[in-house]
Design an enzyme around this catalytic site. Structure first.
Site, PDB file in Angstrom:
ATOM      1  N   CYS A  52       0.919  -1.234   0.068  1.00 35.70           N
ATOM      2  CA  CYS A  52       0.023  -0.125  -0.032  1.00 35.70           C
ATOM      3  C   CYS A  52       0.840   1.274  -0.090  1.00 35.70           C
ATOM      4  CB  CYS A  52      -0.820  -0.033   1.288  1.00 35.70           C
ATOM      5  SG  CYS A  52      -1.691   1.637   1.403  1.00 35.70           S
ATOM      6  N   CYS A  55       0.588   3.392   3.600  1.00 33.08           N
ATOM      7  CA  CYS A  55       1.060   2.750   4.754  1.00 33.08           C
ATOM      8  C   CYS A  55       2.423   3.276   5.299  1.00 33.08           C
ATOM      9  CB  CYS A  55       0.914   1.296   4.688  1.00 33.08           C
ATOM     10  SG  CYS A  55      -0.393   0.489   5.085  1.00 33.08           S
ATOM     11  N   HIS A 116      -4.090   0.624   8.139  1.00 34.85           N
ATOM     12  CA  HIS A 116      -4.711   0.402   6.808  1.00 34.85           C
ATOM     13  C   HIS A 116      -5.870  -0.147   6.968  1.00 34.85           C
ATOM     14  CE1 HIS A 116      -4.250  -0.826   2.585  1.00 34.85           C
ATOM     15  NE2 HIS A 116      -4.735  -1.713   2.975  1.00 34.85           N
ATOM     16  N   ASN A 156     -13.728  10.260  -0.575  1.00 32.66           N
ATOM     17  CA  ASN A 156     -14.326   9.292  -1.320  1.00 32.66           C
ATOM     18  C   ASN A 156     -13.888   7.900  -0.616  1.00 32.66           C
ATOM     19  OD1 ASN A 156     -15.047  10.976  -3.453  1.00 32.66           O
ATOM     20  ND2 ASN A 156     -13.116  10.682  -4.247  1.00 32.66           N
ATOM     21  N   SER A 164      -9.290   4.462  -4.728  1.00 36.04           N
ATOM     22  CA  SER A 164      -8.361   3.673  -5.523  1.00 36.04           C
ATOM     23  C   SER A 164      -7.504   2.852  -4.400  1.00 36.04           C
ATOM     24  CB  SER A 164      -7.599   4.277  -6.598  1.00 36.04           C
ATOM     25  OG  SER A 164      -6.966   5.485  -6.079  1.00 36.04           O
ATOM     26  N   HIS A 167      -6.752   2.175   2.108  1.00 33.34           N
ATOM     27  CA  HIS A 167      -6.266   2.751   3.283  1.00 33.34           C
ATOM     28  C   HIS A 167      -6.906   4.032   3.605  1.00 33.34           C
ATOM     29  CE1 HIS A 167      -2.461   3.305   5.793  1.00 33.34           C
ATOM     30  NE2 HIS A 167      -3.392   4.385   6.364  1.00 33.34           N
ATOM     31  N   HIS A 169      -8.516   7.414   3.763  1.00 33.51           N
ATOM     32  CA  HIS A 169      -7.706   8.898   3.662  1.00 33.51           C
ATOM     33  C   HIS A 169      -9.003   9.676   2.817  1.00 33.51           C
ATOM     34  CE1 HIS A 169      -7.672   6.752  -0.176  1.00 33.51           C
ATOM     35  NE2 HIS A 169      -7.357   8.229  -0.897  1.00 33.51           N
ATOM     36  N   GLN A 171      -8.974  13.741   0.905  1.00 35.88           N
ATOM     37  CA  GLN A 171      -8.273  14.506   0.020  1.00 35.88           C
ATOM     38  C   GLN A 171      -8.478  15.970   0.129  1.00 35.88           C
ATOM     39  OE1 GLN A 171      -7.609  13.692  -4.142  1.00 35.88           O
ATOM     40  NE2 GLN A 171      -8.903  11.724  -4.130  1.00 35.88           N
TER      41      GLN A 171
HETATM   42  O1  LIG Z   1      -7.654  11.440  -6.894  1.00 32.20           O
HETATM   43  P1  LIG Z   1      -8.192   9.639  -6.814  1.00 32.20           P
HETATM   44  O2  LIG Z   1      -8.515   9.239  -5.419  1.00 32.20           O
HETATM   45  O3  LIG Z   1      -7.345   9.082  -7.618  1.00 32.20           O
HETATM   46  O4  LIG Z   1      -9.720   9.746  -7.709  1.00 32.20           O
HETATM   47  C1  LIG Z   1     -10.935   9.972  -7.128  1.00 32.20           C
HETATM   48  O5  LIG Z   1     -11.382  11.170  -6.722  1.00 32.20           O
HETATM   49  C2  LIG Z   1     -11.221  12.287  -7.643  1.00 32.20           C
HETATM   50  C3  LIG Z   1     -11.860  13.574  -7.010  1.00 32.20           C
HETATM   51  O6  LIG Z   1     -13.174  13.171  -6.383  1.00 32.20           O
HETATM   52  C4  LIG Z   1     -11.945  12.103  -9.118  1.00 32.20           C
HETATM   53  O7  LIG Z   1     -11.670  12.974  -9.930  1.00 32.20           O
HETATM   54  C5  LIG Z   1     -11.473  10.739  -9.471  1.00 32.20           C
HETATM   55  O8  LIG Z   1     -12.435  10.475 -10.439  1.00 32.20           O
HETATM   56  C6  LIG Z   1     -11.773   9.397  -8.497  1.00 32.20           C
HETATM   57  O9  LIG Z   1     -11.456   8.177  -9.161  1.00 32.20           O
END
Ligand SMILES: O=P(O)(O)O[C@H]1O[C@H](CO)[C@@H](O)[C@H](O)[C@H]1O
Ligand SMILES: O=P(O)(O)O[C@H]1O[C@H](CO)[C@@H](O)[C@H](O)[C@H]1O
Lengths: 351, 351
Positions: A52, A55, A116, A156, A164, A167, A169, A171
């Site tokens: 990961c 991690c 994780h 997300n 993706s 773990h 997290h 943004q």
């Molecule tokens: O930034 P990541 O986790 O790779 O990507 C994810 O979040 C982003 C922000 O909402 C989006 O634009 C992406 O489509 C989604 O896959």
């Protein structure tokens, strides 16, 4: 002719935060489902995963090593959608149809903890408080950068929400412009403030606390409710009770109360279908443009896609994309379901 | 400082149809993907499926038998989101926060043909013309119902777009109100018409035909292009070249040209990742409210979710839900890719 029954009859509701309508079809949850089922991830994750890139101690995509961090950990997104580099731009006279403007910003990743395997509902309150303090620090630091006027904190959760890496997290995308949805919200809050001299969301909260129909959780400083105009089946909003325009205004009591409502809400979500409940969440608060924003009120949206079970989601597709958002159960029903769920995580119950 | 390069640098573009911005991050398609992969359905479907409730002669959910139809076939949705029943409604004075209004409407399903296995790109042109004539008839009939002011024709194709039955079909939701997205579009078209005395989309089309950068297909009467402000990776729009406010104004030459561009566009889509390409599509045209709508121009949107391959889609999640739509490649790049694809379906090529 029958009288309108909001619990049974198709109707539209108005969202005063963004000035849009939603079509509500209470009866429609009854239709059979033969469509796509989501994969359910039931594998138990390890506390640490050597493969990961989030991690502690592991190597990231850009070749850097994560520190052996012990609480939350923030780094700049290796594949940022916005960049810090200043760009020279001459606003040539272009036909109205080809308006494009460079956008400058900073994108970061916030690992919630070294673990994780621990999502918000399973973390200790102290760990969630650490995340909140991290959000405060980032809001301040990013907001202080001269060209940053807005700081979007979001998460997300779950692969069905495009996450993706399991773990836990979130943004932060900080940028020069006010993003479309935030601008709409700000316009509504401003209009209301100018007309009524009070705060749209606080006035709304007052009414909701009287009606009690859509309240999911209430503590001393925060309320979690299903908005009257919710579009996602189990959408919720956390609102602070006090007039707070941004996360840095929290007292330390409020930090604790916020951690507590975040934990309880996400526990209820996990308990709903006894699964690690996917959602996108995000904080809306005053922009960092250096102006005072009395019209703003701190709030956090949760948009979870699931509708019927751990594997059947609501699709916002054809009609919703071309026409308008549509929901299949009433917000009141969803609120009642969420409210009735235990505040102890189902995994702890099974022991 | 570098000069702004629209092909490389993060920027925002403005959508004059709905007055919203999109964040474009050209470089971001390069990031690695470890997230969710969609299931690819490669099973060949039979021409007729005894268990399909849309196939000719079969029984539907409500117990009725489909006729042994031979071209397209329309029936009322057994699980309609809107209902025909009139509802008595007294608009009591409620606080601004609880605006709800009953919505009356009719929802229909349009089976494209008796064939369980033939999607638009694989149908004969004459079969597609039949669908267009069906849309014309439904627009007229539904539009003539006194309480119907808007007729939304759309298709959800593929399970990833929430389609619950692979038998090729579209839907029509007709209703009293103008749905949110259509109202936004109408406001923009009206504003432009009042200011310029001409049609926004026709003026835009003129510019695009000069630039040629985003045109995917052009025939005598229609153009398919990737809009300058597209949000989905391979989003397109079909616009009629003549000033046409609604589908019933088509000449029979235009019906044929529309069938042809629909077929070619969906063939290119299938060829992109050599898969039955999922999308939601929908027609935007003048409402059926009895007024003349010179500001309108017939157009059709295609919103396909796929980004990188037949199994990796673009997620419109956290930032996109809280902030604004974001795309990872430029519309110009997408247009070039689509334009270069063959106009013969890949399945026919392999023989
Ligand atoms: O930034 P990541 O986790 O790779 O990507 C994810 O979040 C982003 C922000 O909402 C989006 O634009 C992406 O489509 C989604 O896959
Ligand atoms: O009507 P269907 O095909 O059952 O349902 C599909 O299309 C509808 C209209 O876009 C959506 O509301 C549903 O979420 C989707 O699953």
């Amino acid at each position: 002719m029958r009288n309108f029954d909001i619990n049974e009859d198709p109707h539209r509701r108005f969202n005063p935060l963004i000035n849009e309508w939603v079509l509500v079809s209470p009866h429609r949850a009854k239709r059979p489902w033969q469509g796509q089922n989501e994969k359910i991830h039931t594998d138990t994750l390890p506390e640490y995963d050597a493969t990961c890139y989030l991690c502690p101690g592991n190597v990231r995509a850009n070749g850097e090593n994560n520190p052996k961090y012990e609480s939350s950990f923030v780094f700049e997104n290796d594949f940022a959608a916005v960049k810090q580099e200043p760009i020279l731009f001459e606003d040539e006279l272009k036909p109205t149809f080809f308006k494009a403007v460079p956008e400058r910003g900073i994108a970061k990743v916030v690992c919630f903890s070294p673990r994780h395997d621990l999502t918000l509902p399973e973390m200790e309150l102290s760990g969630i408080e650490t995340i909140i303090r991290t959000w405060q620090k980032e809001y301040t630091d990013l907001g202080n950068v001269d060209y940053i006027n807005h700081v979007q904190i979001f998460e997300n959760k779950g692969s069905v929400m495009g996450c993706s890496n399991p773990h836990p997290h979130g943004q932060i995308w900080a940028q020069s412009s006010l993003p479309t949805q935030v601008e709409k919200t700000q316009n509504s809050l401003k209009d209301y403030f100018e007309k009524n001299g009070s705060n749209l969301l606080l006035d709304y909260l007052k009414e909701e606390l009287k009606l009690k129909e859509r309240i999911v959780i209430e503590n001393e400083h925060f309320v979690a409710l299903v908005p009257f105009w919710a579009i996602w089946p189990f959408e919720t909003m956390i609102i602070s009770k006090r007039h707070i325009t941004k996360i840095t205004e929290f007292t330390s009591e409020e930090v604790s109360a916020y951690a507590s409502i975040l934990k309880t809400l996400t526990i209820k979500y996990d308990n709903l279908f006894e699964t690690s409940f996917p959602y996108s969440s995000g904080i809306h608060q005053a922009p960092t443009d250096g102006e005072s924003h009395p019209e703003w009120q701190f709030h956090m949206h949760f948009y979870p896609p699931l509708l019927r079970s751990a594997s059947v989601k609501k699709f916002m597709v054809g009609y919703e994309m071309m026409g308008e958002a549509q929901r299949d159960i009433t917000p009141e029903k969803s609120a009642a379901v969420l409210k009735a769920l235990p505040e102890v995580h189902y995994k702890n119950n099974q022991n």
